[in-house]
Motif scaffolding. Structure first.
Motif, short mmCIF file in Angstrom:
data_model
loop_
_atom_site.label_atom_id
_atom_site.label_comp_id
_atom_site.label_asym_id
_atom_site.label_seq_id
_atom_site.Cartn_x
_atom_site.Cartn_y
_atom_site.Cartn_z
N THR A 175 0.86 -1.16 0.00
CA THR A 175 0.00 0.00 0.00
C THR A 175 0.90 1.21 0.00
OG1 THR A 175 -1.69 -1.16 1.24
CG2 THR A 175 -1.83 1.24 1.22
N PRO A 176 0.74 2.12 -0.95
CA PRO A 176 1.66 3.23 -1.07
C PRO A 176 1.55 4.19 0.10
CG PRO A 176 -0.21 3.54 -2.54
CD PRO A 176 -0.33 2.17 -1.95
N ALA A 177 2.64 4.90 0.36
CA ALA A 177 2.61 5.90 1.42
C ALA A 177 1.56 6.94 1.10
CB ALA A 177 4.00 6.56 1.53
N PRO B 83 -1.40 -2.61 -9.67
CA PRO B 83 -0.78 -1.77 -8.63
C PRO B 83 -1.82 -1.04 -7.79
CG PRO B 83 0.20 -1.38 -10.79
CD PRO B 83 -1.04 -2.18 -11.02
N ALA B 84 -1.39 -0.53 -6.66
CA ALA B 84 -2.26 0.31 -5.85
C ALA B 84 -2.73 1.50 -6.69
CB ALA B 84 -1.51 0.80 -4.62
N HIS B 85 -4.02 1.82 -6.58
CA HIS B 85 -4.56 2.90 -7.39
C HIS B 85 -5.82 3.45 -6.75
CE1 HIS B 85 -6.69 -0.73 -8.65
NE2 HIS B 85 -7.65 0.04 -9.13
N GLY C 37 6.07 -0.48 -9.71
CA GLY C 37 6.60 0.77 -9.19
C GLY C 37 6.36 1.95 -10.10
N GLN C 38 6.04 1.68 -11.36
CA GLN C 38 5.75 2.74 -12.32
C GLN C 38 4.25 2.89 -12.57
OE1 GLN C 38 8.27 1.95 -15.76
NE2 GLN C 38 9.93 1.34 -14.40
N GLY C 39 3.44 2.19 -11.74
CA GLY C 39 1.99 2.30 -11.85
C GLY C 39 1.40 1.58 -13.04
N VAL C 40 2.09 0.54 -13.52
CA VAL C 40 1.64 -0.20 -14.71
C VAL C 40 1.17 -1.59 -14.28
CG1 VAL C 40 2.29 -1.13 -16.96
CG2 VAL C 40 3.27 1.05 -16.18
N SER D 2 8.94 -11.93 -13.52
CA SER D 2 8.43 -11.48 -12.22
C SER D 2 9.16 -10.22 -11.78
CB SER D 2 8.55 -12.59 -11.18
OG SER D 2 9.88 -13.05 -11.05
N HIS D 3 10.47 -10.12 -12.08
CA HIS D 3 11.19 -8.87 -11.79
C HIS D 3 10.63 -7.71 -12.62
CE1 HIS D 3 13.96 -10.70 -9.12
NE2 HIS D 3 14.78 -11.23 -10.02
N LEU D 4 10.31 -7.97 -13.89
CA LEU D 4 9.73 -6.92 -14.72
C LEU D 4 8.37 -6.48 -14.17
CD1 LEU D 4 10.62 -8.21 -18.30
CD2 LEU D 4 11.37 -6.05 -17.28
N ALA D 5 7.56 -7.44 -13.72
CA ALA D 5 6.26 -7.08 -13.15
C ALA D 5 6.43 -6.19 -11.93
CB ALA D 5 5.49 -8.35 -12.80
N ALA D 6 7.41 -6.52 -11.08
CA ALA D 6 7.65 -5.71 -9.89
C ALA D 6 8.12 -4.31 -10.27
CB ALA D 6 8.68 -6.40 -9.00
N ALA D 7 9.00 -4.22 -11.26
CA ALA D 7 9.48 -2.91 -11.70
C ALA D 7 8.34 -2.07 -12.27
CB ALA D 7 10.59 -3.08 -12.73
N LEU D 8 7.48 -2.68 -13.06
CA LEU D 8 6.37 -1.94 -13.66
C LEU D 8 5.33 -1.55 -12.61
CD1 LEU D 8 6.14 -3.97 -16.97
CD2 LEU D 8 6.71 -1.54 -16.76
#
Length: 346
Positions: free
Chosen positions: A20-22, A52-54, A96-99, A88-94
């Protein structure tokens, strides 16, 4: 027109709270992973949809992640021996970019297995993987949290070729296409290139004489020509390991797949992209599987197709699985390139 008969069913199982984002508010929806199931030509395909959280009601850009060659699963792995976790690393990186992302177990991998091809894997060809990816794209487009105007296709290695073909066959066409360490030339040309490099290394190390290297180089090229011409393999001058390798291509269950993949010229496929499509093409200086020089023609075709975006980006010190010095994470250079790609879509 690309024909497919698919029955799409989205099975949203128990949501897994990831983060959950800050500063999240009660109106925020936390990040979730959903197990998804969709049926393609009689095969149940299993995957993971990450949202992602939105904010409630917000539509997110969304990326379909496509794996590399062989029985590579939704995480980018071929367990137990090969587990770089590239997807799975790409999913985690994306995330973080809201994708949002969707990744799935393609034919021959993970929970999906061979599906309708069980018992006759020799019938699987490359177009079957493109149709499977098209069904996954439709599922991603239909999800209520995704923005159909901001759909992306992110393909790694062979998955980049699948993505190139997919982009011309789905509606709406993707807004962006990331070709990460892509198969950028015809498959058998790439195989021959890799074998020539291995023979040169063996000769340099003194394991082969110059005459043996030259004879094997010529035999490799003859074997590629014979396979394309549907002629028998002549193993003369081939090292036993190379003869065995080519025999598996000529007589093994992957022959149909290899030849159908090899018929695709990636630069020609790129010429069909919609002008204005945002494209990232990466190559790593530590990637012997896809040397940067093999991407020259593809990069030129992308420019002629009037695509936009970062275009070709060389990743110093990065290997085929987008890793640098840390084998357990994506290299910073790869993450920077990915962010430059997604930031330009906003």
């Amino acid at each position: 027109m690309f024909q497919r008969r698919t029955a799409l069913t989205l099975a949203l199982t128990t949501a897994l709270l990831v983060t959950t984002p800050a500063g999240a508010t009660p109106a925020s929806i936390p990040a979730t992973d959903h197990e998804v199931v969709f049926t393609v030509e009689g095969t149940k395909t299993y995957g993971t949809l990450h949202v992602p959280a939105h904010r409630r009601g917000q539509r997110l850009p969304a990326a379909l992640l496509l794996p590399g060659s062989g029985p590579t699963d939704r995480d980018g792995d071929q367990p137990p021996a090969i587990t770089p976790h590239t997807l799975s690393h790409l999913a985690a990186a994306l995330d973080g970019q809201g994708v949002a992302t969707l990744r799935f177990d393609k034919y021959g991998s993970g929970r999906t297995g061979l599906g309708a091809y069980e018992g006759h894997p020799e019938d699987v060809d490359h177009p079957a993987f493109v149709r499977q990816a098209a069904a996954a794209y439709d599922l991603l487009r239909a999800h209520p949290a995704t923005d159909p105007r901001a759909l992306l296709v992110v393909g790694h290695s062979e998955g980049a070729l699948t993505g190139l073909l997919l982009a011309d066959k789905v509606h709406p066409r993707p807004a962006g296409l990331a070709l990460l360490q892509p198969q950028a030339i015809r498959l058998l040309d790439l195989i021959a290139l890799q074998l020539h490099a291995q023979l040169a290394a063996a000769a340099q190390a003194g394991r082969l004489t110059p005459e043996q290297q030259r004879a094997n180089d010529q035999a490799v090229d003859r074997a590629v020509g014979a396979l394309r011409a549907n002629q028998p393999l002549d193993p003369t001058d081939l090292l036993p390991t190379l003869a065995q390798f080519f025999q598996s291509l000529f007589d093994g269950p992957s022959r149909r797949f290899v030849l159908s993949n090899d018929r695709v010229d990636p630069p020609t496929a790129a010429s069909h992209l919609r002008p204005g499509t945002r494209v990232l093409l990466t190559c790593g200086t530590n990637d012997p599987q896809v040397p940067c020089a093999t991407t020259d023609a593809l990069a030129g075709a992308l420019r002629r197709a009037r695509t936009t975006g970062p275009g070709r980006t060389v990743l110093p010190g990065v290997d085929h699985n987008l890793r640098g010095t840390d084998p357990d994470t994506l290299a910073p250079a790869a993450l920077t390139a990915l962010r430059a790609f997604t930031d330009g879509l906003r």
